[in-house]
Design a protein around this motif. Structure first.
Motif, PDB file in Angstrom:
ATOM      1  N   SER A  11       0.816  -1.223   0.000  1.00  0.00           N
ATOM      2  CA  SER A  11       0.000   0.000   0.000  1.00  0.00           C
ATOM      3  C   SER A  11       0.845   1.267   0.000  1.00  0.00           C
ATOM      4  O   SER A  11       0.310   2.357  -0.161  1.00  0.00           O
ATOM      5  CB  SER A  11      -0.948   0.006   1.209  1.00  0.00           C
ATOM      6  OG  SER A  11      -0.201   0.017   2.403  1.00  0.00           O
ATOM      7  N   SER A  12       2.157   1.140   0.210  1.00  0.00           N
ATOM      8  CA  SER A  12       3.006   2.343   0.179  1.00  0.00           C
ATOM      9  C   SER A  12       4.475   1.966   0.016  1.00  0.00           C
ATOM     10  O   SER A  12       4.835   0.785   0.068  1.00  0.00           O
ATOM     11  CB  SER A  12       2.826   3.172   1.465  1.00  0.00           C
ATOM     12  OG  SER A  12       3.349   2.475   2.569  1.00  0.00           O
ATOM     13  N   GLY A  13       5.308   2.989  -0.156  1.00  0.00           N
ATOM     14  CA  GLY A  13       6.761   2.832  -0.119  1.00  0.00           C
ATOM     15  C   GLY A  13       7.326   1.819  -1.110  1.00  0.00           C
ATOM     16  O   GLY A  13       6.954   1.774  -2.285  1.00  0.00           O
ATOM     17  N   ALA A  33      -2.098  -5.752   2.433  1.00  0.00           N
ATOM     18  CA  ALA A  33      -1.754  -4.753   3.467  1.00  0.00           C
ATOM     19  C   ALA A  33      -3.010  -4.542   4.312  1.00  0.00           C
ATOM     20  O   ALA A  33      -4.001  -5.276   4.151  1.00  0.00           O
ATOM     21  CB  ALA A  33      -1.266  -3.449   2.830  1.00  0.00           C
ATOM     22  N   CYS A  59      -5.231  -7.624   5.168  1.00  0.00           N
ATOM     23  CA  CYS A  59      -4.796  -8.552   6.206  1.00  0.00           C
ATOM     24  C   CYS A  59      -3.788  -7.852   7.123  1.00  0.00           C
ATOM     25  O   CYS A  59      -2.833  -7.254   6.645  1.00  0.00           O
ATOM     26  CB  CYS A  59      -4.147  -9.778   5.553  1.00  0.00           C
ATOM     27  SG  CYS A  59      -3.572 -11.006   6.735  1.00  0.00           S
ATOM     28  N   LEU A  61      -0.944  -8.712   8.986  1.00  0.00           N
ATOM     29  CA  LEU A  61      -0.064  -9.895   9.005  1.00  0.00           C
ATOM     30  C   LEU A  61       0.547 -10.151  10.377  1.00  0.00           C
ATOM     31  O   LEU A  61       1.094 -11.230  10.619  1.00  0.00           O
ATOM     32  CB  LEU A  61       1.056  -9.718   7.965  1.00  0.00           C
ATOM     33  CG  LEU A  61       0.574  -9.670   6.510  1.00  0.00           C
ATOM     34  CD1 LEU A  61       1.670  -9.120   5.604  1.00  0.00           C
ATOM     35  CD2 LEU A  61       0.145 -11.049   6.027  1.00  0.00           C
ATOM     36  N   GLY A  89       6.800  -4.476   6.776  1.00  0.00           N
ATOM     37  CA  GLY A  89       7.649  -4.434   7.963  1.00  0.00           C
ATOM     38  C   GLY A  89       7.686  -3.018   8.501  1.00  0.00           C
ATOM     39  O   GLY A  89       7.324  -2.067   7.815  1.00  0.00           O
ATOM     40  N   ALA A 138      14.906  -7.379   3.633  1.00  0.00           N
ATOM     41  CA  ALA A 138      15.628  -7.169   4.889  1.00  0.00           C
ATOM     42  C   ALA A 138      16.058  -5.703   4.902  1.00  0.00           C
ATOM     43  O   ALA A 138      15.231  -4.811   4.648  1.00  0.00           O
ATOM     44  CB  ALA A 138      16.817  -8.122   4.985  1.00  0.00           C
ATOM     45  N   SER A 139      17.333  -5.441   5.099  1.00  0.00           N
ATOM     46  CA  SER A 139      17.848  -4.063   5.151  1.00  0.00           C
ATOM     47  C   SER A 139      19.370  -4.133   5.265  1.00  0.00           C
ATOM     48  O   SER A 139      19.901  -5.160   5.727  1.00  0.00           O
ATOM     49  CB  SER A 139      17.276  -3.364   6.385  1.00  0.00           C
ATOM     50  OG  SER A 139      17.962  -2.162   6.634  1.00  0.00           O
ATOM     51  N   TYR A 152      14.604  -3.960  15.755  1.00  0.00           N
ATOM     52  CA  TYR A 152      14.463  -3.832  14.298  1.00  0.00           C
ATOM     53  C   TYR A 152      15.688  -4.407  13.580  1.00  0.00           C
ATOM     54  O   TYR A 152      15.564  -5.222  12.655  1.00  0.00           O
ATOM     55  CB  TYR A 152      14.250  -2.366  13.904  1.00  0.00           C
ATOM     56  CG  TYR A 152      14.162  -2.193  12.401  1.00  0.00           C
ATOM     57  CD1 TYR A 152      13.089  -2.727  11.689  1.00  0.00           C
ATOM     58  CD2 TYR A 152      15.160  -1.530  11.688  1.00  0.00           C
ATOM     59  CE1 TYR A 152      13.018  -2.597  10.305  1.00  0.00           C
ATOM     60  CE2 TYR A 152      15.096  -1.398  10.305  1.00  0.00           C
ATOM     61  CZ  TYR A 152      14.020  -1.933   9.620  1.00  0.00           C
ATOM     62  OH  TYR A 152      13.953  -1.821   8.258  1.00  0.00           O
ATOM     63  N   ALA A 188       7.365   6.177   4.255  1.00  0.00           N
ATOM     64  CA  ALA A 188       6.756   6.501   5.557  1.00  0.00           C
ATOM     65  C   ALA A 188       7.471   5.793   6.706  1.00  0.00           C
ATOM     66  O   ALA A 188       7.154   6.010   7.875  1.00  0.00           O
ATOM     67  CB  ALA A 188       5.286   6.092   5.536  1.00  0.00           C
TER      68      ALA A 188
HETATM   69  N1  LIG Z   1      12.503   2.953   4.118  1.00  0.00           N
HETATM   70  C1  LIG Z   1      13.706   2.505   4.445  1.00  0.00           C
HETATM   71  O1  LIG Z   1      14.648   3.294   4.664  1.00  0.00           O
HETATM   72  C2  LIG Z   1      13.952   1.022   4.525  1.00  0.00           C
HETATM   73  C3  LIG Z   1      15.294   0.596   4.537  1.00  0.00           C
HETATM   74  C4  LIG Z   1      15.551  -0.767   4.618  1.00  0.00           C
HETATM   75  C5  LIG Z   1      14.507  -1.673   4.668  1.00  0.00           C
HETATM   76  N2  LIG Z   1      13.215  -1.224   4.666  1.00  0.00           N
HETATM   77  C6  LIG Z   1      12.156  -2.242   4.739  1.00  0.00           C
HETATM   78  O2  LIG Z   1      11.330  -2.102   3.604  1.00  0.00           O
HETATM   79  C7  LIG Z   1      10.044  -2.644   3.881  1.00  0.00           C
HETATM   80  C8  LIG Z   1       8.979  -1.675   3.393  1.00  0.00           C
HETATM   81  O3  LIG Z   1       9.049  -0.489   4.172  1.00  0.00           O
HETATM   82  P1  LIG Z   1       8.862   0.965   3.545  1.00  0.00           P
HETATM   83  O4  LIG Z   1      10.103   1.707   3.760  1.00  0.00           O
HETATM   84  O5  LIG Z   1       8.285   0.877   2.183  1.00  0.00           O
HETATM   85  O6  LIG Z   1       7.819   1.580   4.589  1.00  0.00           O
HETATM   86  P2  LIG Z   1       6.269   1.931   4.474  1.00  0.00           P
HETATM   87  O7  LIG Z   1       6.036   2.901   3.372  1.00  0.00           O
HETATM   88  O8  LIG Z   1       5.853   2.299   5.861  1.00  0.00           O
HETATM   89  O9  LIG Z   1       5.593   0.554   4.046  1.00  0.00           O
HETATM   90  C9  LIG Z   1       5.294  -0.467   4.945  1.00  0.00           C
HETATM   91  C10 LIG Z   1       4.236  -1.354   4.326  1.00  0.00           C
HETATM   92  O10 LIG Z   1       3.986  -2.442   5.227  1.00  0.00           O
HETATM   93  C11 LIG Z   1       2.583  -2.538   5.441  1.00  0.00           C
HETATM   94  N3  LIG Z   1       2.321  -3.032   6.786  1.00  0.00           N
HETATM   95  C12 LIG Z   1       2.740  -2.503   7.960  1.00  0.00           C
HETATM   96  N4  LIG Z   1       2.261  -3.214   8.988  1.00  0.00           N
HETATM   97  C13 LIG Z   1       1.523  -4.225   8.447  1.00  0.00           C
HETATM   98  C14 LIG Z   1       0.774  -5.292   8.994  1.00  0.00           C
HETATM   99  N5  LIG Z   1       0.675  -5.468  10.326  1.00  0.00           N
HETATM  100  N6  LIG Z   1       0.136  -6.137   8.150  1.00  0.00           N
HETATM  101  C15 LIG Z   1       0.214  -5.952   6.810  1.00  0.00           C
HETATM  102  N7  LIG Z   1       0.920  -4.971   6.232  1.00  0.00           N
HETATM  103  C16 LIG Z   1       1.560  -4.112   7.043  1.00  0.00           C
HETATM  104  C17 LIG Z   1       2.060  -1.109   5.262  1.00  0.00           C
HETATM  105  O11 LIG Z   1       0.711  -1.119   4.824  1.00  0.00           O
HETATM  106  P3  LIG Z   1      -0.576  -0.882   5.751  1.00  0.00           P
HETATM  107  O12 LIG Z   1      -0.264   0.241   6.678  1.00  0.00           O
HETATM  108  O13 LIG Z   1      -1.643  -0.598   4.747  1.00  0.00           O
HETATM  109  O14 LIG Z   1      -0.800  -2.173   6.439  1.00  0.00           O
HETATM  110  C18 LIG Z   1       2.928  -0.624   4.113  1.00  0.00           C
HETATM  111  O15 LIG Z   1       2.374  -1.010   2.884  1.00  0.00           O
HETATM  112  C19 LIG Z   1      10.023  -2.905   5.387  1.00  0.00           C
HETATM  113  O16 LIG Z   1      10.220  -4.273   5.621  1.00  0.00           O
HETATM  114  C20 LIG Z   1      11.207  -2.098   5.908  1.00  0.00           C
HETATM  115  O17 LIG Z   1      11.741  -2.656   7.081  1.00  0.00           O
HETATM  116  C21 LIG Z   1      12.927   0.098   4.593  1.00  0.00           C
END
Ligand SMILES: NC(=O)c1ccc[n+]([C@@H]2O[C@H](COP(=O)([O-])OP(=O)(O)OC[C@H]3O[C@@H](n4cnc5c(N)ncnc54)[C@H](OP(=O)(O)O)[C@@H]3O)[C@@H](O)[C@H]2O)c1
Length: 263
Positions: A11-13, A33, A59, A61, A89, A138-139, A152, A188
């Motif tokens: 749904s985002s990112g 999501a 869902c 998750l 995540g 992962a990251s 985290y 986000a």
């Molecule tokens: N941004 C960074 O700098 C970065 C760096 C390294 C790794 N990551 C990893 O990249 C992945 C995506 O993160 P992002 O940066 O794209 O952040 P984000 O924009 O906050 O996206 C997170 C996504 O996870 C979903 N989500 C959160 N809780 C959930 C739940 N309980 N059940 C189902 N869906 C859930 C959210 O959708 P809903 O709110 O609609 O459920 C959203 O679509 C994560 O695993 C994060 O750890 C991010």
């Protein structure tokens, strides 16, 4: 019936950017999501723009019963998943013992348990049917311990190690497993983790989710084991192997403290 890519956190990112990059290549999608409105409009838009079948499922998750329901529904539908993208995540910042435990538990449920369960269930089906591909997100922080974001960083170390090991186990069944280790990405994520990302905004480390998705989709085609977008992030991921552990802990802790509103 088309074969689908199931993307969690679409749904985002990064998840949304991956959904778009895959739809552009003609891939049918199942988006998962919690936010119904967001998923509904994303599914509609991607289907219109790219002429692919896009389904979505709501869902949480981190709720094992909801995840069971999703898996049951997928099995009953007979829809075949050719690509599983475990992307959903979140992170939390601050001293571990001062964090709200329910939030820390939710993080383990989502980042670790839901991901493992989806790999087990859908990876198992792929192995039985003789092929498929899994991408776990992962990251770069999975390569090091992270004081003040301890849970985290540890959750991402789990994802990294599980993915690498599953890659070896599932290879003989024709299932490819890759792990994506992004560095700071403009999503986000930081706001949700109470991290002050404005300090990172001007940094060359920060990438857009679209850049990350493009690199990832290309790397998936080449069946790369570990995908680290950008040379700066590759340096960040591999340098802990050369430095003493005390130094790695110290640098990660200092970096986290500088972007967290700590007392
Ligand atoms: N941004 C960074 O700098 C970065 C760096 C390294 C790794 N990551 C990893 O990249 C992945 C995506 O993160 P992002 O940066 O794209 O952040 P984000 O924009 O906050 O996206 C997170 C996504 O996870 C979903 N989500 C959160 N809780 C959930 C739940 N309980 N059940 C189902 N869906 C859930 C959210 O959708 P809903 O709110 O609609 O459920 C959203 O679509 C994560 O695993 C994060 O750890 C991010």
């Amino acid at each position: 019936m088309p074969r689908y890519a199931l993307i969690t956190g679409a749904s985002s990112g990064i998840g949304l950017a991956l959904a778009e990059a895959l739809a552009r290549r003609g891939q049918a999608l199942i988006l998962v999501a919690r936010q119904r409105d967001a998923l509904e409009s994303i599914a509609y838009e991607l289907a219109q723009r790219f002429g692919v079948d896009v389904l979505f499922r709501i869902c949480d998750l981190s709720e094992p019963l909801q995840l069971s329901g999703l898996l049951h529904e997928l099995e009953q539908s007979g829809r075949q998943i050719e690509l599983l993208v475990n992307n959903a995540g979140f992170g939390s910042g601050g001293a571990f013992v001062e964090q709200d435990w329910s939030r820390e538990q939710e993080m383990i449920e989502l980042n670790v348990l839901a991901l493992a369960r989806l790999c087990h269930a859908i990876g198992g089906q792929m192995a039985r049917s003789g092929g498929g591909q899994i991408l776990n997100v992962a990251s770069v922080v999975g390569f090091m311990p992270g004081p003040w974001m301890s849970n985290y960083y540890a959750s991402k170390a789990y994802v990294l190690h599980l993915s690498e090991a599953l890659r070896c186990e599932l290879k003989r069944h024709g299932v490819k497993v890759s792990v994506l280790c992004p560095g700071p990405t403009r999503t986000a994520f930081f706001r949700n983790a109470s991290v002050e990302a404005t300090r990172l905004d001007g940094s060359k480390l920060m990438m857009s989710p679209e850049e990350v998705a493009l690199i990832t989709v290309k790397a998936l085609r080449r069946n790369k084991a570990i995908i680290i977008p950008g040379w700066r992030n590759r340096l960040m991921a591999w340098s802990p192997r050369l430095a003493p552990r005390w130094l790695v802990r110290w640098i990660a802790g200092r970096a986290n403290r500088s972007v967290l509103p700590l007392r």
